[in-house]
Design an enzyme around this catalytic site. Structure first.
Site, PDB file in Angstrom:
ATOM      1  NE  ARG A  35      -4.378  -1.626   1.762  1.00  0.00           N
ATOM      2  CZ  ARG A  35      -5.165  -1.955   2.749  1.00  0.00           C
ATOM      3  NH1 ARG A  35      -5.130  -1.502   3.892  1.00  0.00           N
ATOM      4  NH2 ARG A  35      -6.205  -2.560   2.258  1.00  0.00           N
ATOM      5  N   GLY A 374     -13.777  -3.045   1.309  1.00  0.00           N
ATOM      6  CA  GLY A 374     -15.092  -2.584   1.215  1.00  0.00           C
ATOM      7  C   GLY A 374     -15.194  -1.682   0.440  1.00  0.00           C
TER       8      GLY A 374
END
Ligand code: ADP
Ligand code: MG
Length: 392
Positions: A35, A374
């Site tokens: 990330r 999500g």
């Protein structure tokens, strides 16, 4: 969606960048920097354009200021990746932080301490948002994984900044996932698996509207099989999920043409869930009492693979079985290989699906591996993401 090009001149200015540095940390060291690396194109572009950067991220879900959730190890790793010092501020607001920000020179980087140490972050507190906005001249959001949350650092601060834009990573995620729904190369094949129908019902509904074929696997197939009258034995199968499966099969509340929904025709069973479980092949779908389905069978996996390889676009979310246990990984592996070999556009979302791709060494063989669990599911469900809406 406003992009980095819309920011205008940033030389000699400070840009507040919301990044997703929510990475695994063990014993004070970052164990997977994917990330952090994914944010580098945006950080590099802004620095090349002469801006100084104030970075904001969360890490974990602190209840208070737990020292093990400090971003110090992240500052260290970012500094190694970028080859420049990265200063860590002691917090995200207050005089000392404001002073550190105003002392930044062109191309300097200041990382604010874990924004969730601030109780106002998840409440989208306007005072916290105003303090963040006061640190910079412009705002960039590159934290796609947090875009489904209306927090102070994703929405509150953006509303206060006249000059705001999506970073390269966030824009790419949104463009790729939206394109799958809006104008996919056909046939569009959705491969949906994982644990529960209730987690994925919105995604199933979405693809029933736009896909040509939906291939169902994982524990998620049992509520469908039970709804069709098959016995599922001890397989994972909540009663509420059977109702959802029934309504999905009835296609109620879906207008227009519907995707074909395919279910497995053979399974791999065991008498319990565990590394030591003995796999038993079932050529059929009647799972006896005392047994549970832990993978789709080889005929189903081969059939799914054939459909996937002929697809113009594939969206895959959710493993086909308990892939973490080697005896039950074959179905997921076959499907993952087919996705990797498919010449069309291939998009994969979901934490466990990404983990499966890594386990098989296929993570670089898909067109797009989404970084936001999500957030990508909500986008596919057709929901508006507050962190994206505010950048329009
Ligand atoms: P993702 O994170 O990719 O969205 P999910 O979280 O929905 O995927 O599902 C992944 C989990 O589902 C894995 O832990 C896997 O072991 C479990 N799973 C898949 N198939 C089965 C099955 N037949 N029985 C029990 N668990 C299963
Ligand atoms: Mg998961």
């Amino acid at each position: 969606m406003r992009t980095l090009a819309d920011l205008g001149e940033v030389a000699g200015q400070r840009v507040l960048v919301r990044v997703d540095f929510n990475v695994p940390v063990h014993d004070g060291t970052v164990t997977d920097d994917t990330r952090i690396a994914a944010a580098l194109p945006t950080l590099n572009e802004l620095r090349e354009r002469g801006a100084a950067l104030v970075l904001v991220s969360h890490l974990g879900r602190p209840q208070e200021r737990e020292p093990e959730l400090s971003l110090a190890p992240v500052a260290q790793r970012l500094s190694e990746l970028i080859g420049e010092p990265v200063k860590l501020a002691p917090g995200a607001r207050g005089d000392e932080v404001a002073h550190l920000a105003s002392a930044l020179r062109d191309r300097d980087i200041l990382l604010l301490e874990n924004i969730r140490y601030e109780p106002g972050e998840t409440k989208n507190d306007p005072d916290l948002a105003a303090d963040l906005a006061g640190l910079a001249d412009a705002y960039v959001d590159d934290a796609f994984g947090a875009a489904h949350r209306a927090h102070a650092s994703t929405v509150g601060v953006a509303e206060l900044m006249e000059r705001r834009a999506a970073g390269l990573l966030l824009a790419h995620e949104v463009d790729t996932l939206t394109e799958v729904l809006r104008d996919p190369a056909r046939p569009l094949v959705a491969v949906l698996g994982g644990a529960k129908v209730s987690d994925k019902i919105g995604v199933i509904r979405s693809f029933q509207r736009v896909a040509d074929t939906i291939l169902i696997g994982g524990a998620m197939c049992f509520p469908f099989l039970k709804a069709m009258g098959h016995s599922v034995g001890d397989s994972l199968c909540a009663q509420d999920d059977v109702k959802l499966a029934l309504s999905a099969m009835a296609g109620d509340s879906i207008g227009g043409p519907e995707a074909t929904l395919q279910l497995p025709s053979d399974l791999v069973l065991a008498d319990h869930f565990g590394d030591d479980a003995e796999p038993v092949a079932l050529d059929g779908l009647e799972v006896p009492d005392g047994m549970m389905g832990l993978d789709i069978g080889p005929r189903s996996a081969d059939g799914y693979a054939e459909t996937i390889q002929r697809a113009g676009t594939v969206f895959w979310n959710g493993p086909m079985g308990a892939f973490e246990l080697e005896p039950f990984a074959a179905g997921t592996r076959t499907v993952a290989r087919a996705v990797a070999d498919c010449p069309g556009t291939t998009v994969v979302g979901g934490g466990d699906s990404a983990a499966a791709l890594h386990q098989f060494g296929l993570q670089d063989r898909v067109t797009h591996l989404s970084t936001g669990g999500g957030a990508s599911m909500e986008l596919i469900e057709g929901k508006e993401l507050p962190g994206v809406e505010v950048l329009s």
